[in-house]
Design a protein around this motif. Structure first.
Motif, PDB file in Angstrom:
ATOM      1  N   ARG A  93     -12.230 -74.856  -4.277  1.00 15.66           N
ATOM      2  CA  ARG A  93     -12.871 -73.759  -3.558  1.00 15.66           C
ATOM      3  C   ARG A  93     -12.024 -72.494  -3.633  1.00 15.66           C
ATOM      4  NH1 ARG A  93     -17.537 -72.355  -2.698  1.00 15.66           N
ATOM      5  NH2 ARG A  93     -18.098 -74.377  -1.776  1.00 15.66           N
ATOM      6  N   ILE A  94     -10.700 -72.643  -3.483  1.00 17.90           N
ATOM      7  CA  ILE A  94      -9.803 -71.480  -3.537  1.00 17.90           C
ATOM      8  C   ILE A  94      -9.882 -70.807  -4.904  1.00 17.90           C
ATOM      9  CG2 ILE A  94      -7.387 -70.758  -3.537  1.00 17.90           C
ATOM     10  CD1 ILE A  94      -8.427 -71.249  -0.737  1.00 17.90           C
ATOM     11  N   TYR A  95      -9.734 -71.596  -5.962  1.00 18.96           N
ATOM     12  CA  TYR A  95      -9.784 -71.030  -7.315  1.00 18.96           C
ATOM     13  C   TYR A  95     -11.160 -70.443  -7.618  1.00 18.96           C
ATOM     14  CZ  TYR A  95      -5.156 -72.717  -8.652  1.00 18.96           C
ATOM     15  OH  TYR A  95      -3.803 -72.903  -8.738  1.00 18.96           O
ATOM     16  N   SER A  96     -12.216 -71.095  -7.141  1.00 25.50           N
ATOM     17  CA  SER A  96     -13.569 -70.577  -7.341  1.00 25.50           C
ATOM     18  C   SER A  96     -13.719 -69.205  -6.687  1.00 25.50           C
ATOM     19  CB  SER A  96     -14.592 -71.562  -6.755  1.00 25.50           C
ATOM     20  OG  SER A  96     -15.904 -71.070  -6.888  1.00 25.50           O
ATOM     21  N   ASN A  97     -13.189 -69.055  -5.467  1.00 28.44           N
ATOM     22  CA  ASN A  97     -13.263 -67.764  -4.774  1.00 28.44           C
ATOM     23  C   ASN A  97     -12.488 -66.687  -5.534  1.00 28.44           C
ATOM     24  OD1 ASN A  97     -14.735 -69.025  -2.792  1.00 28.44           O
ATOM     25  ND2 ASN A  97     -13.081 -69.064  -1.287  1.00 28.44           N
TER      26      ASN A  97
END
Length: 547
Positions: A93-97
């Protein structure tokens, strides 16, 4: 502004960081503080929604529709605080954001790096809601030294540096292995774990040491000396007979006192442990025992049905009985007579699942419970299988089945009593889905309301005709079969507010036979058992008294 406790782990995984975090949250509540618990997972999945239960255990769903780690279930069960989407995040989720922001040009052409862009994204997540509670407890998944966890460790190090002194502390959970050959506990793995943690700039304030053997005072002093913590901040954590003993055990060991001392909160409010004393009294002093068969498809890993197992325990506590849950692979009933395996059980529970494997066995389990008058609780797929069983054996729809299994086979084999849910109302807007959509995050997720039929068994159990429960499914019983099934005695006793989606079915004239499309186990707590589980276990208790 909230104070932060960052909980990390070392030496080996599965030591119980989630349980320790949940217990600490309960202890801080017992002293009058408000808490929120959060989980930061290093895996690259955006969330665990598409992960196999054999890989990850159950997926815990929040009211606002997040699919999260099962540790959030522990957090809710111990504190009663409903988890939210903002209480769980993964590396994925962090990398996607970060990548989404980069595509939109939010970084003004800069080179995107782990430091500062990824770590800043994690820090932004940590800061959400910091003015809402007294304490935020943040568990970092995995163990110190895991390569995928390094951005999280760096982020919490920076976060603590950014905040005023004394606003953040670190709690580290390690293992003290016992070597039978030498007859002693070994502290070196803990020392090395702390050394690894300190090498990345984090010094633990509290050490929680898991051990199967009592930890001598000289060993605690040795750990304190070499790990640079106060002796009274070295907290022993022993194996327990039940997870619900953890708040009392950690309180006796001084965990809450050590945490408050690290924050220099003195004098601390006196704790009220009466809630947990009552919980333990109900668990340790049962007045009977019931046997419940859980007929599922992921029975090789008990964590796949963690919330169900705990909700059954809570139902037992409400009735002062011990619930002995036994796991049975549904596939067995596809070739063998269910009676040979289910005889002697006081109740049968068929939980949720995905895919066709084991479903014919679940249908036969529902038939056995209906014909023998044994209490039956079907959850999600367990409800759908009970409806298909009634359609086949009572309503004369011999080829009744689910579209889910036709999609898997690539051809039509069944009359679809259960169909793929293509649209539904969420709040004030319509949600639409296609079979070809991505799998992750596309189900009917989170809390939805239902209206119960006046005078039905479920209305009596809930004590109301309006409820709200959490969902996680993409297939639904087709309401066009309602009249035909109700004519055979299967009452649709709970429906969505617009009347289009069935939520609950029950067999009229049966001692206790209920199927629910939602997941009631997700809202059950030891001090507030879910009414369906309390009633289900009560029905099983009544059967046990007749034997």
């Amino acid at each position: 502004m909230a104070r932060y406790v960052f909980i990390t782990g070392g030496v080996v995984s599965s030591l119980g960081k989630g349980l320790a975090s949940a217990a600490l949250g309960a202890l801080l509540q017992a002293r009058g503080f408000s808490v929120r618990l959060r989980k930061l997972d290093p895996y690259l999945n955006v969330d665990p929604g598409t992960m196999s239960p054999f890989e990850h255990g159950e997926v815990f769903v929040t009211d606002d529709g997040a699919e999260t780690d099962l540790d959030l279930g522990h957090y809710e069960r111990f504190t009663g605080v409903s988890a939210r989407k903002t209480d769980s995040v993964s590396s994925g989720r962090i990398y996607s954001n970060v990548l989404e922001k980069e595509r939109k040009g939010a970084y003004l052409g800069k080179t995107i790096q782990v430091i500062p862009h990824v770590t800043n994204e994690i820090k932004d997540f940590l800061a959400v809601g910091e003015d809402e509670v007294d304490f935020q407890l943040c568990e970092i998944g995995g163990t110190v030294g895991d390569i995928e966890g390094l951005p999280f460790f760096e982020a919490i190090r920076q976060f603590a540096q950014d905040r005023p002194r004394g606003q953040c502390i670190f709690m580290h959970l390690t293992l003290l292995p016992y070597l039978a050959a030498s007859g002693e506990l070994k502290t070196k793995p803990t020392q090395h774990s702390v050394k690894e943690l300190r090498a990345i700039g984090i010094a633990p304030d509290v050490l929680v040491c898991r051990s199967e053997q009592p930890i001598p005072e000289k060993e605690r002093a040795k750990i304190a000396l070499f790990c640079n913590v106060r002796p009274d901040a070295v907290i022993p954590a022993y194996d327990l007979s039940t997870i619900y003993e953890a708040p009392l055990a950690y309180h006796r060991a001084g965990l809450d006192r050590a945490v408050l001392d690290a924050f220099q909160i003195s004098p601390a409010p006196r704790p009220d442990m009466s809630r947990w004393e009552d919980v333990m009294d109900r668990i340790t002093r049962p007045e009977g025992e019931v046997r419940v068969a859980i007929v599922g498809k992921y029975v090789q890993l008990e964590d796949a049905y963690k919330s169900i197992a705990e909700a059954l325990t809570h139902g037992g506590m409400a009735n002062r009985v011990k619930v002995r849950a036994e796991w049975i692979d549904a596939e067995i009933f596809e070739t063998e007579d269910p009676g040979a395996h289910l005889q002697g059980f006081h109740a049968i529970l068929v939980p949720g699942g995905f895919g066709e494997r084991g479903t014919e066995g679940k249908i036969r389990a529902a038939q056995f419970a209906r014909e023998r008058g044994i209490p039956y609780l079907g959850i999600c797929l367990g409800m759908q299988m009970a409806v298909i069983e009634a359609a086949r054996n009572l309503a004369g729809i011999a080829d009744a089945g689910s579209e889910e299994f036709d999609h898997e086979a690539g051809k039509k084999r069944f009359t679809p009593v259960v169909y793929h849910l293509k649209e539904w109302v969420q709040g004030t807007h319509k949600v639409e889905r296609k079979v070809s959509d991505d799998k992750g995050g596309t189900m009917r997720l989170g809390a939805y309301s239902a209206h119960l039929t006046e005078g039905s068994r479920v209305a009596e159990i809930y004590g109301t005709t309006r409820i709200e429960e959490r969902h996680r499914h993409r297939y639904e019983v087709d309401m066009k079969w309602r009249d035909q099934l109700e004519a055979c005695g299967l009452l649709f006793s709970g429906v969505s507010p617009d009347g289009r989606l069935p939520e609950i079915v029950e067999h009229k004239g049966h001692p206790w036979f209920i199927g629910v499309q939602f997941h009631p186990e997700l809202k059950s707590k030891p001090f507030a058992p879910h009414p369906l589980f309390a009633s289900f276990v009560k029905a099983a208790k009544e059967v046990s008294l007749l034997v």
